[in-house]
Design a protein around this motif. Structure first.
Motif, PDB file in Angstrom:
ATOM      1  N   GLU A  40       5.761   6.410  -9.339  1.00 33.62           N
ATOM      2  CA  GLU A  40       5.516   7.063 -10.622  1.00 33.62           C
ATOM      3  C   GLU A  40       6.756   7.022 -11.511  1.00 33.62           C
ATOM      4  O   GLU A  40       6.669   6.770 -12.715  1.00 33.62           O
ATOM      5  CB  GLU A  40       5.067   8.504 -10.393  1.00 33.62           C
ATOM      6  CG  GLU A  40       3.668   8.603  -9.781  1.00 33.62           C
ATOM      7  CD  GLU A  40       3.274  10.021  -9.423  1.00 33.62           C
ATOM      8  OE1 GLU A  40       4.105  10.932  -9.675  1.00 33.62           O
ATOM      9  OE2 GLU A  40       2.165  10.225  -8.909  1.00 33.62           O
TER      10      GLU A  40
ATOM     11  N   GLY B  68      -5.730   9.098  -4.263  1.00 33.57           N
ATOM     12  CA  GLY B  68      -4.366   9.180  -4.779  1.00 33.57           C
ATOM     13  C   GLY B  68      -3.386   8.175  -4.236  1.00 33.57           C
ATOM     14  O   GLY B  68      -2.188   8.240  -4.550  1.00 33.57           O
ATOM     15  N   ARG B  69      -3.832   7.231  -3.421  1.00 30.67           N
ATOM     16  CA  ARG B  69      -2.952   6.158  -2.952  1.00 30.67           C
ATOM     17  C   ARG B  69      -2.893   5.047  -4.003  1.00 30.67           C
ATOM     18  O   ARG B  69      -3.734   4.974  -4.890  1.00 30.67           O
ATOM     19  CB  ARG B  69      -3.446   5.607  -1.619  1.00 30.67           C
ATOM     20  CG  ARG B  69      -3.394   6.624  -0.476  1.00 30.67           C
ATOM     21  CD  ARG B  69      -4.052   6.108   0.784  1.00 30.67           C
ATOM     22  NE  ARG B  69      -5.500   5.999   0.625  1.00 30.67           N
ATOM     23  CZ  ARG B  69      -6.199   4.887   0.746  1.00 30.67           C
ATOM     24  NH1 ARG B  69      -5.589   3.742   1.027  1.00 30.67           N
ATOM     25  NH2 ARG B  69      -7.502   4.893   0.578  1.00 30.67           N
ATOM     26  N   TYR B  70      -1.906   4.152  -3.855  1.00 30.30           N
ATOM     27  CA  TYR B  70      -1.773   3.044  -4.795  1.00 30.30           C
ATOM     28  C   TYR B  70      -1.728   1.712  -4.042  1.00 30.30           C
ATOM     29  O   TYR B  70      -1.119   1.603  -2.975  1.00 30.30           O
ATOM     30  CB  TYR B  70      -0.484   3.165  -5.620  1.00 30.30           C
ATOM     31  CG  TYR B  70      -0.597   4.093  -6.804  1.00 30.30           C
ATOM     32  CD1 TYR B  70      -1.004   3.629  -8.051  1.00 30.30           C
ATOM     33  CD2 TYR B  70      -0.288   5.448  -6.682  1.00 30.30           C
ATOM     34  CE1 TYR B  70      -1.100   4.479  -9.139  1.00 30.30           C
ATOM     35  CE2 TYR B  70      -0.378   6.313  -7.760  1.00 30.30           C
ATOM     36  CZ  TYR B  70      -0.784   5.818  -8.985  1.00 30.30           C
ATOM     37  OH  TYR B  70      -0.876   6.663 -10.061  1.00 30.30           O
TER      38      TYR B  70
ATOM     39  N   PHE C 114      -1.077  -2.734 -10.343  1.00 35.46           N
ATOM     40  CA  PHE C 114      -1.256  -1.532  -9.532  1.00 35.46           C
ATOM     41  C   PHE C 114      -2.625  -0.938  -9.812  1.00 35.46           C
ATOM     42  O   PHE C 114      -3.167  -1.062 -10.911  1.00 35.46           O
ATOM     43  CB  PHE C 114      -0.147  -0.505  -9.797  1.00 35.46           C
ATOM     44  CG  PHE C 114      -0.167   0.106 -11.165  1.00 35.46           C
ATOM     45  CD1 PHE C 114      -0.812   1.309 -11.407  1.00 35.46           C
ATOM     46  CD2 PHE C 114       0.471  -0.523 -12.228  1.00 35.46           C
ATOM     47  CE1 PHE C 114      -0.830   1.880 -12.662  1.00 35.46           C
ATOM     48  CE2 PHE C 114       0.465   0.038 -13.501  1.00 35.46           C
ATOM     49  CZ  PHE C 114      -0.186   1.238 -13.717  1.00 35.46           C
ATOM     50  N   SER C 115      -3.164  -0.324  -8.782  1.00 36.31           N
ATOM     51  CA  SER C 115      -4.445   0.372  -8.926  1.00 36.31           C
ATOM     52  C   SER C 115      -4.410   1.592  -8.028  1.00 36.31           C
ATOM     53  O   SER C 115      -3.819   1.576  -6.946  1.00 36.31           O
ATOM     54  CB  SER C 115      -5.618  -0.534  -8.547  1.00 36.31           C
ATOM     55  OG  SER C 115      -5.517  -0.955  -7.197  1.00 36.31           O
ATOM     56  N   GLU C 116      -5.049   2.666  -8.486  1.00 40.98           N
ATOM     57  CA  GLU C 116      -5.048   3.933  -7.758  1.00 40.98           C
ATOM     58  C   GLU C 116      -6.392   4.130  -7.075  1.00 40.98           C
ATOM     59  O   GLU C 116      -7.447   3.870  -7.658  1.00 40.98           O
ATOM     60  CB  GLU C 116      -4.759   5.091  -8.709  1.00 40.98           C
ATOM     61  CG  GLU C 116      -4.614   6.440  -8.018  1.00 40.98           C
ATOM     62  CD  GLU C 116      -4.254   7.554  -8.983  1.00 40.98           C
ATOM     63  OE1 GLU C 116      -3.985   8.677  -8.508  1.00 40.98           O
ATOM     64  OE2 GLU C 116      -4.257   7.303 -10.213  1.00 40.98           O
ATOM     65  N   THR C 117      -6.356   4.586  -5.839  1.00 36.63           N
ATOM     66  CA  THR C 117      -7.578   4.877  -5.110  1.00 36.63           C
ATOM     67  C   THR C 117      -8.032   6.300  -5.425  1.00 36.63           C
ATOM     68  O   THR C 117      -7.288   7.095  -6.011  1.00 36.63           O
ATOM     69  CB  THR C 117      -7.357   4.737  -3.595  1.00 36.63           C
ATOM     70  OG1 THR C 117      -6.400   5.710  -3.172  1.00 36.63           O
ATOM     71  CG2 THR C 117      -6.847   3.339  -3.250  1.00 36.63           C
ATOM     72  N   GLU C 118      -9.236   6.620  -5.008  1.00 37.79           N
ATOM     73  CA  GLU C 118      -9.790   7.941  -5.303  1.00 37.79           C
ATOM     74  C   GLU C 118      -8.991   9.069  -4.644  1.00 37.79           C
ATOM     75  O   GLU C 118      -8.966  10.194  -5.154  1.00 37.79           O
ATOM     76  CB  GLU C 118     -11.252   8.003  -4.861  1.00 37.79           C
ATOM     77  CG  GLU C 118     -12.183   7.111  -5.673  1.00 37.79           C
ATOM     78  CD  GLU C 118     -13.636   7.252  -5.240  1.00 37.79           C
ATOM     79  OE1 GLU C 118     -13.876   8.015  -4.278  1.00 37.79           O
ATOM     80  OE2 GLU C 118     -14.498   6.613  -5.859  1.00 37.79           O
TER      81      GLU C 118
ATOM     82  N   LEU D 138       5.144   7.606  -3.407  1.00 36.18           N
ATOM     83  CA  LEU D 138       4.287   7.813  -4.578  1.00 36.18           C
ATOM     84  C   LEU D 138       5.129   8.333  -5.745  1.00 36.18           C
ATOM     85  O   LEU D 138       4.962   7.900  -6.886  1.00 36.18           O
ATOM     86  CB  LEU D 138       3.166   8.807  -4.248  1.00 36.18           C
ATOM     87  CG  LEU D 138       2.078   8.307  -3.297  1.00 36.18           C
ATOM     88  CD1 LEU D 138       1.153   9.454  -2.898  1.00 36.18           C
ATOM     89  CD2 LEU D 138       1.273   7.177  -3.937  1.00 36.18           C
TER      90      LEU D 138
ATOM     91  N   HIS E 119       0.877  -1.180   0.000  1.00 35.84           N
ATOM     92  CA  HIS E 119       0.000   0.000   0.000  1.00 35.84           C
ATOM     93  C   HIS E 119       0.909   1.223   0.000  1.00 35.84           C
ATOM     94  O   HIS E 119       1.654   1.449   0.961  1.00 35.84           O
ATOM     95  CB  HIS E 119      -0.885  -0.044   1.249  1.00 35.84           C
ATOM     96  CG  HIS E 119      -1.780   1.133   1.399  1.00 35.84           C
ATOM     97  ND1 HIS E 119      -2.300   1.520   2.612  1.00 35.84           N
ATOM     98  CD2 HIS E 119      -2.253   2.031   0.495  1.00 35.84           C
ATOM     99  CE1 HIS E 119      -3.046   2.595   2.451  1.00 35.84           C
ATOM    100  NE2 HIS E 119      -3.028   2.933   1.177  1.00 35.84           N
TER     101      HIS E 119
ATOM    102  N   PHE F 172       1.421   5.219   0.037  1.00 37.29           N
ATOM    103  CA  PHE F 172       0.670   6.436   0.348  1.00 37.29           C
ATOM    104  C   PHE F 172       1.556   7.618   0.717  1.00 37.29           C
ATOM    105  O   PHE F 172       1.131   8.758   0.604  1.00 37.29           O
ATOM    106  CB  PHE F 172      -0.331   6.183   1.478  1.00 37.29           C
ATOM    107  CG  PHE F 172       0.291   5.669   2.750  1.00 37.29           C
ATOM    108  CD1 PHE F 172       0.740   6.545   3.724  1.00 37.29           C
ATOM    109  CD2 PHE F 172       0.422   4.300   2.960  1.00 37.29           C
ATOM    110  CE1 PHE F 172       1.314   6.067   4.887  1.00 37.29           C
ATOM    111  CE2 PHE F 172       0.998   3.819   4.126  1.00 37.29           C
ATOM    112  CZ  PHE F 172       1.450   4.700   5.089  1.00 37.29           C
TER     113      PHE F 172
END
Length: 214
Positions: free
Chosen positions: A41, A85-87, A79-83, A37, A30, A32
């Protein structure tokens, strides 16, 4: 499968206490913190998408690296991004590495020049443990889980092959940082299974981490 030629000389490091990654295993993470982050990226822009997982040193002195010398690199495979901005990412273990030097610069995270030469076997096929007595091991594991107050899906453990079983337990069991590092640095699967067995037996005898690590 990656080849030695695919491995870069410099990788980003993620020093996360207790998070152990091993070759051919998977580690969900996780992400954050802003610096990590940024690391993710930047990592996703590279062809190899490798992140080096490494354990912090306990009680390091001033002027010395605060990281263990050996870690394990994983490739970002999901990978998936949360609303907000976390991954949520998944690292698939590729190979262990040895830190040659940490790279200083203006990045918010740590990078290092690394050597892969001591761990060429990590890029090969799954390891086998010809001396593995699964029945005896699972009996010890049952006693360890009881002593440690843990629960598990026994059907999944019983169906796992030798490498997946030993490596998954090494990653998931609540050992100390130094014990996790010992499991990581075990040269071969047999050595890791023997180290894991010794740690579980110690817990079953009522020992603690302070007594185990000298």
């Amino acid at each position: 499968m990656m080849s030695p030629a695919d491995l870069p000389d410099t990788i980003p490091l993620f020093p996360l206490p207790g998070a152990l990654l091993l070759p051919r295993a998977v580690l969900p993470l996780h992400i954050f913190e802003p610096r990590y982050l940024a690391m993710l990226e930047d990592c996703l822009k590279t062809p190899h998408r490798l992140i080096g997982m490494v354990q912090p040193l306990e009680g390091g002195s001033a002027g010395q690296s605060r990281l263990h010398e050996i870690g394990c690199a994983g490739r970002v495979t999901q990978f998936s991004e949360t609303e907000d901005g976390r991954y949520m990412i998944t690292l698939s273990g590729i190979s262990r590495f040895r830190i040659r030097r940490e790279v200083t610069g203006f990045l918010p995270y740590v990078k290092a020049d690394v050597s892969w030469s001591d761990f060429t076997r990590d890029l090969g096929k799954e390891e086998e443990d010809s001396n593995f007595d699964r029945e005896v091991f699972l009996k010890l594991l049952s006693r360890y889980f009881e002593a440690a107050g843990l629960q598990t899906d026994w059907s999944s453990l019983e169906e796992a092959d030798d490498e997946l079983l030993v490596n998954s337990l090494s990653m998931l069991c609540p050992f100390s940082l130094e014990e996790k590092q010992a499991l990581l640095e075990a040269p071969h699967l047999t050595d890791r299974r023997e180290t894991l067995t010794a740690l579980m037996e110690f817990t079953c005898r009522g020992g603690g981490n302070e007594e185990m690590i000298q």
